[in-house]
Design an enzyme around this catalytic site. Sequence first.
Site, mmCIF file in Angstrom:
data_model
loop_
_atom_site.group_PDB
_atom_site.id
_atom_site.type_symbol
_atom_site.label_atom_id
_atom_site.label_comp_id
_atom_site.label_asym_id
_atom_site.label_seq_id
_atom_site.Cartn_x
_atom_site.Cartn_y
_atom_site.Cartn_z
ATOM 1 N N ASN A 45 0.221 -1.432 -0.143
ATOM 2 C CA ASN A 45 -0.332 -0.085 0.462
ATOM 3 C C ASN A 45 0.811 1.688 -0.065
ATOM 4 O OD1 ASN A 45 0.259 -1.044 3.062
ATOM 5 N ND2 ASN A 45 -0.728 1.155 2.971
ATOM 6 N N ASP A 46 0.949 2.179 1.028
ATOM 7 C CA ASP A 46 1.589 3.345 1.003
ATOM 8 C C ASP A 46 2.887 3.496 0.544
ATOM 9 O OD1 ASP A 46 -0.947 3.906 2.143
ATOM 10 O OD2 ASP A 46 -0.220 4.562 4.422
ATOM 11 N N GLU A 225 -4.467 11.238 6.675
ATOM 12 C CA GLU A 225 -3.097 10.460 6.349
ATOM 13 C C GLU A 225 -2.064 11.551 5.957
ATOM 14 O OE1 GLU A 225 -4.648 5.765 7.660
ATOM 15 O OE2 GLU A 225 -4.967 6.444 5.186
ATOM 16 N N TRP A 307 -8.704 2.311 0.193
ATOM 17 C CA TRP A 307 -9.326 0.767 1.287
ATOM 18 C C TRP A 307 -10.399 0.999 2.185
ATOM 19 C CZ3 TRP A 307 -5.721 -1.100 3.771
ATOM 20 C CH2 TRP A 307 -4.253 -0.488 3.960
#
Length: 499
Positions: A45-46, A225, A307
């Site tokens: 992910n990120d 975030e 998400w």
Amino acid sequence: MKKYMGILLLLTIFNSCNTLFETGKNNREMYRPGYHFSPKNGWMNDPNGMIYLDGTYHLFYQHNPDTIVWGPMHWGHATSKDLIHWEEQPVALFPDSLGTIFSGSAVIDINNTAGFGKDALIAVFTHHNHKIEEDKTGLHQYQSIAYSLDKGKSWTKYKGNPVLPNPGIWDFRDPKVMWHEVSGQWVMTLATKQSITFYGSKNLRKWTRLSEFGNNTGAHGGVWECPDLLCLPTPEGDKWVLLVSINPGGPNTGSATQYFVGDFDGTTFRTSQKDIRWMDYGPDNYAGVTFSNTGNRHILMGWMSNWAYANTVPASTWRSGMTIPRLLSLQKVNKNWFLVSNPVTEELVSIHKQQTGSLRVQKGTENWSKYISGSNGAFELSFTLDNVADFDLVLSNDKGDELLLGFDKGDNQFFVDRSKAGNTNFNPAFITRTVAPRFSEAGAINYRLLVDRNSVEVFADGGLSNLSSLFFIEEPFHLLNFKSLTDVNVQNLYVKVIR
């Protein structure tokens, strides 16, 4: 890891970690992108710790190397000379007694402020302690550092971690660090529940709280975030931009990234912006941050997923990819500054180019399939309409899959409709039609898109209105039709096959 690598080697041959797949030879790889980064194995992910060093771009990322769903987070690592062709490296940071390794950033300590060595590469990241989280104490996230003296090949975690303990905030994560020359300090931009808190440090080891921003500003449909603070030049002087990812609460469901334009004095970020502005209106561009040490080029990459359905998208031995790297800038429209993002054009490598100049398209449909012939579903296309008019672009294949893109003049919106683009039923949150408002007041529409095996990224009006969307088809699109409700002049039609 060796088991997964063995399976992949039997199924497909990689020239690099992102070589193009051959349709029909490997159904397990049918959804792998051609020129967007994706891990060979496991979950991603990120993007984290992105930095440019001695001619090499380093991409670190949230990674679970053992399964294809979110799990114990590591920092995966890949390197590139051109931002397109990536070579996967060994995992950089592993979980330890302080917790798993959540998002963060990396800087070059040119002046040895931290004492680990001149030009040390220093990662600043969130330790996430799952045991403490289960105990509901609220102190499960804190900031730590690690350093590398061999240009990112190996890492040593600081023995004094954490360098920034948790002050009692449940969401306390994702540090993005930069050197602020005017105040002579490192500045950390940190996500703190539904606000951003700034911290300052002279040595990356001891941090002091500076200020907080955002409690009464912007979108608050979900947790904040992965922030990033940037200084961008304009004809009216430098402006500061604060990027904040939010989940959920995006404009087209789930995850998205908002931004604020204002000023930063080394302590406090201020903005007069009252409206909510999104960096990308598509559902599949999240947690994007910029590379450090790139001079005047502000290059961003985002996680190409959402998400709302990330753990269930079709996959085999890997899951998720990144967006194309994008150059960021500011543009003024009707007295307001808007963030503009465009692909890193000079890095995109082409097999061949087709530039057809101007076309007069009469009301109806015109077949443009010849322009994408041989692309195997990976190409760039751009054109300009000399007037604001409705149009559709229809990408399709022989299986009947269709991806519909275009502009709706009545609603003044660009759109992507993936309702007929292959597999859409794997998750009810997989929204099939997304829109982006048109901000430009120009009398012509500039339209650019990048298509890959499983994604499309739209950059309209020079990057003012953007839409990034995944789709899941078994055969690449090879048919393209342009449709209009009126006669239109298409100018500067340009197609580039990407490898």
